[in-house]
Scaffold this motif. Sequence first.
Motif, PDB file in Angstrom:
ATOM      1  N   LEU A  56       0.833  -1.198   0.000  1.00 58.44           N
ATOM      2  CA  LEU A  56       0.000   0.000   0.000  1.00 58.44           C
ATOM      3  C   LEU A  56       0.869   1.250   0.000  1.00 58.44           C
ATOM      4  CD1 LEU A  56      -1.475   0.894   3.464  1.00 58.44           C
ATOM      5  CD2 LEU A  56       0.239  -0.870   3.221  1.00 58.44           C
ATOM      6  N   GLU A  57       0.230   2.373  -0.225  1.00 61.55           N
ATOM      7  CA  GLU A  57       0.903   3.661  -0.161  1.00 61.55           C
ATOM      8  C   GLU A  57       1.170   4.009   1.301  1.00 61.55           C
ATOM      9  OE1 GLU A  57       0.171   8.284  -1.582  1.00 61.55           O
ATOM     10  OE2 GLU A  57      -1.493   6.866  -1.619  1.00 61.55           O
ATOM     11  N   LEU A 105       5.820 -10.900  -5.085  1.00 61.11           N
ATOM     12  CA  LEU A 105       5.895  -9.759  -5.996  1.00 61.11           C
ATOM     13  C   LEU A 105       6.897 -10.018  -7.106  1.00 61.11           C
ATOM     14  CD1 LEU A 105       6.013  -7.071  -3.189  1.00 61.11           C
ATOM     15  CD2 LEU A 105       4.022  -7.743  -4.540  1.00 61.11           C
ATOM     16  N   PRO A 106       6.657  -9.447  -8.293  1.00 59.73           N
ATOM     17  CA  PRO A 106       7.572  -9.644  -9.410  1.00 59.73           C
ATOM     18  C   PRO A 106       8.876  -8.861  -9.241  1.00 59.73           C
ATOM     19  CG  PRO A 106       5.805  -8.174 -10.058  1.00 59.73           C
ATOM     20  CD  PRO A 106       5.489  -8.651  -8.665  1.00 59.73           C
ATOM     21  N   GLY A 115       4.184  -0.388  -8.047  1.00 58.63           N
ATOM     22  CA  GLY A 115       3.596   0.807  -8.633  1.00 58.63           C
ATOM     23  C   GLY A 115       4.212   2.050  -8.016  1.00 58.63           C
ATOM     24  N   THR A 116       3.935   3.185  -8.609  1.00 58.74           N
ATOM     25  CA  THR A 116       4.553   4.451  -8.220  1.00 58.74           C
ATOM     26  C   THR A 116       4.484   4.721  -6.727  1.00 58.74           C
ATOM     27  OG1 THR A 116       4.047   5.374 -10.379  1.00 58.74           O
ATOM     28  CG2 THR A 116       4.544   6.943  -8.622  1.00 58.74           C
ATOM     29  N   TRP A 117       3.344   4.490  -6.099  1.00 59.12           N
ATOM     30  CA  TRP A 117       3.182   4.841  -4.698  1.00 59.12           C
ATOM     31  C   TRP A 117       3.135   3.627  -3.775  1.00 59.12           C
ATOM     32  CZ3 TRP A 117       4.481   9.575  -4.525  1.00 59.12           C
ATOM     33  CH2 TRP A 117       4.123  10.445  -5.536  1.00 59.12           C
ATOM     34  N   GLN A 118       3.406   2.450  -4.309  1.00 57.86           N
ATOM     35  CA  GLN A 118       3.300   1.240  -3.494  1.00 57.86           C
ATOM     36  C   GLN A 118       4.543   0.988  -2.651  1.00 57.86           C
ATOM     37  OE1 GLN A 118       2.367  -1.628  -6.606  1.00 57.86           O
ATOM     38  NE2 GLN A 118       0.270  -1.776  -5.807  1.00 57.86           N
ATOM     39  N   SER A 119       4.294   0.481  -1.448  1.00 53.52           N
ATOM     40  CA  SER A 119       5.352   0.054  -0.539  1.00 53.52           C
ATOM     41  C   SER A 119       4.984  -1.314   0.019  1.00 53.52           C
ATOM     42  CB  SER A 119       5.494   1.035   0.632  1.00 53.52           C
ATOM     43  OG  SER A 119       5.889   2.305   0.179  1.00 53.52           O
TER      44      SER A 119
END
Length: 140
Positions: A56-57, A105-106, A115-119
């Motif tokens: 999540l962000e 996760l890949p 993704g840009t804001w994913q952690s």
Amino acid sequence: MPDAFTTRVLQVTTGSAEVVHDLTADCEAFLRAAADGRDGLLNIFVPHATAGIAVLETGAGSDDDLLSALHVLLPADDRWQHRHGSPGHGRDHVLPALVPPHATLPVVDGRLELGTWQSVCLVDTNKDNPRRQVRLSFLA
């Protein structure tokens, strides 16, 4: 295939408060050593009955929103049949049904594909256990 599978266990101190702990930098550091520019999968696993892994962000309030949502879904009160530890601790044992203890996760060219804001985050609502292990495994 040599070095097709590599694993490492992180020791994470979460303290005595509910927390969404960002593991992204730890995952990236592990992949720099383990993936060595290869494609594959990163598996993150927390071997605890009261913690989970979420993607999540963070930093813009979503981590706090997740903890707030968990308070609504899993109130820390006396409704839980599992009773030991802090009041409402039974809810911590239900958490992994909603926030699973794993994520896969890949990895492309040795880098985590988020993704840009994913952690990648450890979600820990159990105030009674301040130390967690997180297993990172890379499969090329």
